[in-house]
Design an enzyme around this catalytic site. Structure first.
Site, mmCIF file in Angstrom:
data_model
loop_
_atom_site.group_PDB
_atom_site.id
_atom_site.type_symbol
_atom_site.label_atom_id
_atom_site.label_comp_id
_atom_site.label_asym_id
_atom_site.label_seq_id
_atom_site.Cartn_x
_atom_site.Cartn_y
_atom_site.Cartn_z
ATOM 1 C CG HIS A 211 1.202 -5.423 3.398
ATOM 2 N ND1 HIS A 211 1.773 -6.653 3.061
ATOM 3 C CD2 HIS A 211 0.229 -5.548 3.892
ATOM 4 C CE1 HIS A 211 0.768 -7.374 3.156
ATOM 5 N NE2 HIS A 211 -0.399 -6.810 3.729
HETATM 6 C C1 UD1 Z 1 -4.851 -5.177 3.193
HETATM 7 C C2 UD1 Z 1 -5.557 -6.504 4.047
HETATM 8 C C3 UD1 Z 1 -4.309 -7.346 4.237
HETATM 9 C C4 UD1 Z 1 -3.555 -7.646 2.655
HETATM 10 C C5 UD1 Z 1 -3.358 -6.326 2.023
HETATM 11 C C6 UD1 Z 1 -2.602 -6.735 0.675
HETATM 12 C C7 UD1 Z 1 -6.933 -6.094 5.900
HETATM 13 C C8 UD1 Z 1 -7.328 -5.661 7.117
HETATM 14 N N1 UD1 Z 1 -5.603 -6.096 5.417
HETATM 15 O O1 UD1 Z 1 -3.827 -4.602 4.041
HETATM 16 O O2 UD1 Z 1 -4.820 -8.609 4.835
HETATM 17 O O3 UD1 Z 1 -2.516 -8.714 2.868
HETATM 18 O O4 UD1 Z 1 -4.567 -5.668 1.799
HETATM 19 O O5 UD1 Z 1 -2.018 -5.578 -0.015
HETATM 20 O O6 UD1 Z 1 -7.952 -6.092 5.009
HETATM 21 N N2 UD1 Z 1 -3.541 2.611 -0.038
HETATM 22 C C9 UD1 Z 1 -3.319 3.305 -1.247
HETATM 23 N N3 UD1 Z 1 -3.857 2.905 -2.414
HETATM 24 C C10 UD1 Z 1 -4.497 1.578 -2.488
HETATM 25 C C11 UD1 Z 1 -4.908 0.923 -1.423
HETATM 26 C C12 UD1 Z 1 -4.405 1.210 -0.107
HETATM 27 O O7 UD1 Z 1 -2.736 4.129 -1.013
HETATM 28 O O8 UD1 Z 1 -4.963 1.380 -3.509
HETATM 29 C C13 UD1 Z 1 -3.201 2.989 1.194
HETATM 30 C C14 UD1 Z 1 -4.256 3.473 2.067
HETATM 31 O O9 UD1 Z 1 -4.226 4.648 2.303
HETATM 32 C C15 UD1 Z 1 -4.083 2.746 3.674
HETATM 33 C C16 UD1 Z 1 -2.844 1.844 3.232
HETATM 34 O O10 UD1 Z 1 -2.443 1.831 2.004
HETATM 35 O O11 UD1 Z 1 -3.806 3.624 4.574
HETATM 36 C C17 UD1 Z 1 -3.416 0.327 3.706
HETATM 37 O O12 UD1 Z 1 -4.430 -0.386 2.833
HETATM 38 P P1 UD1 Z 1 -5.570 -1.127 3.541
HETATM 39 O O13 UD1 Z 1 -6.473 -1.481 2.646
HETATM 40 O O14 UD1 Z 1 -5.973 -0.893 4.879
HETATM 41 O O15 UD1 Z 1 -4.802 -2.554 3.971
HETATM 42 P P2 UD1 Z 1 -3.648 -3.331 3.392
HETATM 43 O O16 UD1 Z 1 -2.223 -2.731 4.426
HETATM 44 O O17 UD1 Z 1 -3.399 -3.080 1.967
#
Ligand code: UD1
Length: 352
Positions: free
Chosen positions: A206
């Protein structure tokens, strides 16, 4: 009077880190909790509250997702009045996410002391959003709660020496507390997927850089070419990236929904090896005695590599195949990040 502590969580790894600490703090402090809402799906948030027996947060900011800047800004704006209202003796933040940074920044401006759990970690790769978050939050923190001596040395190299203490890793506490629970799940996640212990690799992908090209295409090719079956609980970020780029895993790779904490732990404990770009999962593999193959060229958890349990292969298919064919499983597994009682040590520091 019991000290007032405001703890900030917001996404999957933070729910895991908070669970043992909240347990320890509830006995000794007036604990209040903010959830930023960075993760909001049931799979990435709700199920973690249930399995880790976390109390519902006192404040939920509902920020959802967005670009790094937009998300950080939304949290910053919404958490400021909460911190001002709670007026805590300590604001506790975990790890290196956008929630960690935004909460620390708001607290620093309000003059509230910050305690950083997992302080001092460095990948020395500033292109990672997490590395930027780590460096900034450490610079703002009054109490720097380090998992290892190396983390202390990293901070010293940046001139940070006051308030620095080695407490061990709260994820080791979580592994100690919840590992046995994962073993006793009424419906075995391995059986549900038709897997036998030792007969598969568990994978997660991810990280920002790995959900973009060319890395994403290389990882799809590399994982799809392995001889061993692979189970891949797919993060929503990666699912969206695959659709965007018209890519799909094939053959031996079984893509499943994001796993709950206990299901992931059970799948990890049964795996021949873990293949991951996650920070936390590298340690979890170590705690459960499972070899790790890391899909990055650097790691914050250097000790897992020097102890021989973790190997860095980046997005190179040949290196991945070689590591997966014979995962390293050294005889020794010393306690690199404490004894699984970090939460009690942190509670003592914050309440003294
Ligand atoms: C974040 C953290 C990372 C951690 C990870 C665990 C930052 C910079 N990164 O990355 O350090 O290892 O969490 O998972 O904070 N999304 C969903 N549903 C959700 C949450 C997110 O669909 O419940 C999608 C969103 O559309 C987004 C993507 O997942 O575009 C990424 O979510 P985001 O919170 O930006 O970061 P992670 O990749 O999860």
């Amino acid at each position: 009077m019991a000290p007032r502590i405001l703890s900030v969580v917001g996404n999957r790894p933070q729910f895991v880190k908070a669970a043992p600490l909240h347990l320890a703090l509830r006995e000794r402090a007036a604990l209040r909790v903010v959830d930023t809402g960075q993760h909001y799906d049931r799979e990435l948030a709700g199920v973690f509250y249930e399995e880790l027996a976390l109390d519902p947060p006192d404040h939920h900011l509902g920020v959802g997702s967005g670009s790094h800047g937009a998300m950080t800004a939304r949290i910053l704006e919404r958490i400021e009045p909460v911190i001002a209202f709670e007026a805590p003796d300590w604001l506790v933040v975990f790890g290196d996410t956008n929630s960690t940074l935004a909460a620390a920044l708001a607290a620093a401006k309000l003059g509230v002391p910050i305690a950083h759990v997992e302080a001092g970690l460095r990948s020395y790769d500033r292109s990672m959003p997490e590395e930027v978050n780590r460096v900034l939050v450490d610079a703002l923190s009054r109490s720097l709660l380090c998992p290892s001596d190396l983390a202390v040395a990293n901070l010293a190299a940046e001139g940070i020496v006051n308030g620095v203490e080695v407490v061990g890793d709260v994820m080791a506490d979580a592994a100690r507390l919840f590992g046995p629970v994962a073993e006793r799940l009424p419906r075995s996640p391995l059986a549900a997927l038709g897997l036998t212990a030792g007969g598969y690799l568990l994978a997660t992908v991810h990280r920002d850089a790995n959900t973009r090209q060319p890395a994403l295409g290389r990882l799809v090719h590399g994982l799809s070419s392995l001889a061993t079956p692979v189970v891949l609980p797919l993060h929503p970020r990666t699912r969206a990236a695959l659709e965007r780029d018209g890519l799909a895993f094939s053959g031996n790779v079984r893509v499943v929904e994001p796993a709950s904490y206990l299901a992931f732990t059970a799948l990890l404990r049964g795996a021949r090896a873990l293949v991951t770009d996650s920070g936390g999962a590298q340690k979890e593999a170590y705690y459960h005695g499972v070899p790790c193959i890391t899909l990055r060229r650097e790691t914050e958890w250097v000790e897992t590599v020097t102890s021989g349990w973790n190997v860095l292969v980046g997005d190179d298919a040949d290196e991945l195949a070689a590591a997966a064919a014979a995962p390293a499983r050294p005889g020794e597994r010393p306690s690199l990040y404490g004894d699984g009682h970090a939460a009690q040590r942190i509670a003592t520091i914050l309440t003294r």
